[in-house]
Design an enzyme around this catalytic site. Structure first.
Site, mmCIF file in Angstrom:
data_model
loop_
_atom_site.group_PDB
_atom_site.id
_atom_site.type_symbol
_atom_site.label_atom_id
_atom_site.label_comp_id
_atom_site.label_asym_id
_atom_site.label_seq_id
_atom_site.Cartn_x
_atom_site.Cartn_y
_atom_site.Cartn_z
ATOM 1 C CB CYS A 1 -0.971 -0.039 1.171
ATOM 2 S SG CYS A 1 -2.372 1.078 1.026
ATOM 3 C CG HIS A 2 -0.024 4.994 1.315
ATOM 4 N ND1 HIS A 2 -1.319 4.560 1.457
ATOM 5 C CD2 HIS A 2 -0.066 6.063 0.471
ATOM 6 C CE1 HIS A 2 -2.127 5.345 0.746
ATOM 7 N NE2 HIS A 2 -1.397 6.244 0.126
ATOM 8 C CD GLU B 1 -3.082 8.749 -1.856
ATOM 9 O OE1 GLU B 1 -3.924 8.639 -0.926
ATOM 10 O OE2 GLU B 1 -1.961 8.219 -1.828
#
Length: 220
Positions: A128-129, A159
């Site tokens: 993910c991030h 996003e």
């Protein structure tokens, strides 16, 4: 017994929104169960040490609730990267959560620790991030770890879908591409993960357990 180190953000504020963030707990809880079921030990590190801020905890997610109950002590006093030895770990797993976008890229000691794990034959994983921890991760020869490798992460479209494109400090997808990554993705919020030369990355929270499975396979 193999050992995986989960790397967690220490950043708890979502830009100027007034909202809290932190590490996305299900992105640790669900892969942790995969690792433990496979006979691995788990450990934690955070950028600043101490108790990292949490996000994404849902009462109905029994896996996450059980994980927090079992690891409350360890999560309340995580070490920082400078105090750890890369040789003690077979894999490092950069967990996501929007907080990573602020502190992972410039966490020099954490990047050096991950490079040490990789250069010793271990696996670097992120979801993910979490791949924000890869954007400035370089190896001994000065090359970026992601350069020329198949990589995934939270996408520009995702996003946009969560309304945070103008809140996060940079585009994760675009930055990884600028560092030489061959970016891979699927539909928004669908499970997707890819492994390439002991680098394992996943697109979003739904991909966290799959990243653990691929990490185990890469080490094997």
């Amino acid at each position: 017994m193999p050992k995986v180190l989960f790397a967690l953000t220490s950043h708890g504020r979502l830009g100027d929104t007034g909202r809290n963030t932190g590490f996305y707990v299900p992105e640790v809880a669900h892969p942790a169960r995969v690792f433990r079921d496979a006979g691995w030990e788990i450990a934690f590190v955070s950028v600043a040490g101490g108790q990292p801020p949490r996000d994404g905890v849902k009462p109905e997610d029994t896996v996450t609730q059980e994980f927090l109950a079992a690891n409350d002590t360890a999560l309340s006093a995580t070490p920082d990267a400078a105090s750890l030895d890369a040789g003690d770990y077979d894999a490092i797993y950069f967990a996501g959560g929007h907080g990573t976008m602020w502190d992972f890229p410039d966490a020099k000691e954490l990047a050096e620790l991950a490079a040490g794990v990789y250069q010793a034959g271990g696996v670097v994983a992120a979801v993910c991030h979490g791949p924000a921890g890869l954007v400035n991760l370089t190896l001994e020869d000065g090359s970026h770890l992601v350069d020329g490798k198949q990589v995934s992460a939270f996408t520009n479209e995702e996003e946009d879908a969560v309304g945070l494109t103008d809140v996060v400090p940079f585009s994760l997808e675009s930055t990884l591409i600028a560092k030489g990554a061959k970016f891979n993705k699927t539909d928004n919020f669908a499970e997707f993960a890819v492994a390439d030369s002991r680098l394992v990355t996943g697109q979003n929270p739904a991909s966290a357990a799959k990243v653990a499975e691929l990490t185990i396979a890469e080490l094997a």
